[in-house]
Design an enzyme around this catalytic site. Structure first.
Site, PDB file in Angstrom:
ATOM      1  N   ASP A  71       0.879  -1.167   0.000  1.00 27.34           N
ATOM      2  CA  ASP A  71       0.000   0.000   0.000  1.00 27.34           C
ATOM      3  C   ASP A  71       0.916   1.216   0.000  1.00 27.34           C
ATOM      4  O   ASP A  71       1.569   1.520   1.001  1.00 27.34           O
ATOM      5  CB  ASP A  71      -0.889  -0.008   1.246  1.00 27.34           C
ATOM      6  CG  ASP A  71      -1.776   1.219   1.349  1.00 27.34           C
ATOM      7  OD1 ASP A  71      -1.721   2.100   0.461  1.00 27.34           O
ATOM      8  OD2 ASP A  71      -2.536   1.314   2.334  1.00 27.34           O
ATOM      9  N   VAL A  72       0.992   1.933  -1.129  1.00 27.38           N
ATOM     10  CA  VAL A  72       1.929   3.047  -1.238  1.00 27.38           C
ATOM     11  C   VAL A  72       1.573   4.203  -0.310  1.00 27.38           C
ATOM     12  O   VAL A  72       2.404   5.087  -0.063  1.00 27.38           O
ATOM     13  CB  VAL A  72       2.045   3.557  -2.687  1.00 27.38           C
ATOM     14  CG1 VAL A  72       2.608   2.484  -3.604  1.00 27.38           C
ATOM     15  CG2 VAL A  72       0.699   4.076  -3.202  1.00 27.38           C
ATOM     16  N   ASN A  98       3.228   4.408 -10.519  1.00 26.63           N
ATOM     17  CA  ASN A  98       2.073   4.157 -11.378  1.00 26.63           C
ATOM     18  C   ASN A  98       0.782   3.922 -10.606  1.00 26.63           C
ATOM     19  O   ASN A  98      -0.293   3.889 -11.202  1.00 26.63           O
ATOM     20  CB  ASN A  98       2.389   2.939 -12.266  1.00 26.63           C
ATOM     21  CG  ASN A  98       1.192   2.460 -13.053  1.00 26.63           C
ATOM     22  OD1 ASN A  98       0.679   3.147 -13.926  1.00 26.63           O
ATOM     23  ND2 ASN A  98       0.707   1.263 -12.734  1.00 26.63           N
ATOM     24  N   TYR A 164      -8.741  13.307  -9.079  1.00 29.52           N
ATOM     25  CA  TYR A 164      -7.725  12.584  -9.852  1.00 29.52           C
ATOM     26  C   TYR A 164      -6.887  13.563 -10.662  1.00 29.52           C
ATOM     27  O   TYR A 164      -5.654  13.467 -10.711  1.00 29.52           O
ATOM     28  CB  TYR A 164      -8.439  11.579 -10.765  1.00 29.52           C
ATOM     29  CG  TYR A 164      -7.562  10.867 -11.766  1.00 29.52           C
ATOM     30  CD1 TYR A 164      -6.885   9.700 -11.407  1.00 29.52           C
ATOM     31  CD2 TYR A 164      -7.438  11.329 -13.075  1.00 29.52           C
ATOM     32  CE1 TYR A 164      -6.104   9.024 -12.332  1.00 29.52           C
ATOM     33  CE2 TYR A 164      -6.653  10.664 -14.004  1.00 29.52           C
ATOM     34  CZ  TYR A 164      -5.987   9.518 -13.624  1.00 29.52           C
ATOM     35  OH  TYR A 164      -5.199   8.850 -14.542  1.00 29.52           O
ATOM     36  N   THR A 199      -7.538   0.115 -20.172  1.00 30.37           N
ATOM     37  CA  THR A 199      -7.188  -0.701 -19.010  1.00 30.37           C
ATOM     38  C   THR A 199      -8.437  -0.989 -18.177  1.00 30.37           C
ATOM     39  O   THR A 199      -9.463  -0.307 -18.324  1.00 30.37           O
ATOM     40  CB  THR A 199      -6.163   0.010 -18.107  1.00 30.37           C
ATOM     41  OG1 THR A 199      -6.816   1.103 -17.440  1.00 30.37           O
ATOM     42  CG2 THR A 199      -4.983   0.524 -18.905  1.00 30.37           C
TER      43      THR A 199
END
Length: 275
Positions: A71-72, A98, A164, A199
């Site tokens: 978990d970044v 990413n 975002y 994606t």
């Protein structure tokens, strides 16, 4: 890429996995990280050949992939992974930031609460900061390294998703900061600015409208949206010696979307709409 040690975040996703494969195919040792244990299980099947190849000592050019759950947004967990890299593999020389959350169908601006803003910021920005700080400690000691931040056209123009978009814009500023500060230590930092990529991050939109990508194509002068492998090639380029003169750059890969308004230009020039 022989001798390179790379870490990729969001590695089990639609873009991260092709990046992992391209780096490994060129001989890099890749630590592929993702928050999803089930995603890792699925993605791991397509990278087993790299792990097997390394174990059996096959021909040069076939790298190794190590999968780690991460978990970044958890700085302690990030530091733990980088400590493991230093102890087991050597100094990290490549970092690809990413990790994102899937782009759900957004609410209006006034209906989007701070929890959404904080969530996007913690993963996209704070995650990249934590990973970059940990990687830079090793890169500075080694006197070399390359960081690639995956941003978005949403960073330079508004195409929906305010939280975002703001987070991806912050990544461009982060890219320039690192590039300027650490260039004297032999470290480069660049960003990729893709448009729509085919994606699974679009899963909710596609479920609501299976024609989502076909509809989006009309806004792109190229007439199409990018495949993940196309963006992965750019990540490979920016981490390679071929791009050693490129630093602090934002490499736009959007089929011409941000270059101008195709529909408006056709109207102004009196060109009939092909649709």
């Amino acid at each position: 890429m022989q001798g390179e040690i790379a870490l990729v975040t969001g590695a089990a996703g639609g873009l991260g996995l092709p990046v992992v494969k391209r780096l490994a195919a060129q001989g890099a040792v890749v630590v592929a990280t993702d928050i999803s244990a089930s995603g890792i299980t699925e993605a791991k099947r397509s990278t087993d050949r790299f792990e097997l190849g390394a174990a059996q000592g096959t021909a040069a050019g076939n790298g190794t992939v190590y999968w780690r759950e991460l978990d970044v947004a958890d700085e302690a967990a990030v530091n733990e992974v980088f400590d493991w890299i230093a102890a087991e593999l050597g100094a990290c020389s490549i970092l690809v930031n990413n990790a994102i959350k899937p782009c759900a169908i957004p609410h209006s601006f006034i209906d989007t609460g701070l929890e959404q803003w904080r969530s996007d910021y913690s993963i996209i920005v704070e995650g990249a900061v934590s990973c970059s700080r940990a990687a830079l400690r090793q890169m500075v000691a080694a006197g070399r390294g390359s960081i690639v931040n995956i941003s978005s056209v949403n960073a330079v123009g508004f195409y929906g998703h305010p939280p975002y978009s703001a987070a991806k814009a912050a990544l461009l500023s982060l890219t320039r900061s690192i590039a300027v500060q650490y260039a004297p230590q032999g470290i480069r930092c660049n960003a990729i600015v893709p448009g729509t990529i085919k994606t699974p991050a679009w899963a909710e939109q596609v479920a609501a409208n299976p024609q989502t990508f076909e509809i989006l194509r009309q806004w792109y002068p190229s007439g199409d949206v990018a495949e993940p492998e196309q963006i992965a090639e750019l990540a490979l380029f920016l981490t390679s010696e071929q791009s050693r003169a490129v630093n602090g750059a934002s490499l736009v890969a959007d089929g011409g979307l941000t270059a101008g308004n195709l529909a408006m230009s056709r109207f102004v020039e009196g060109v009939p709409d092909p649709a």
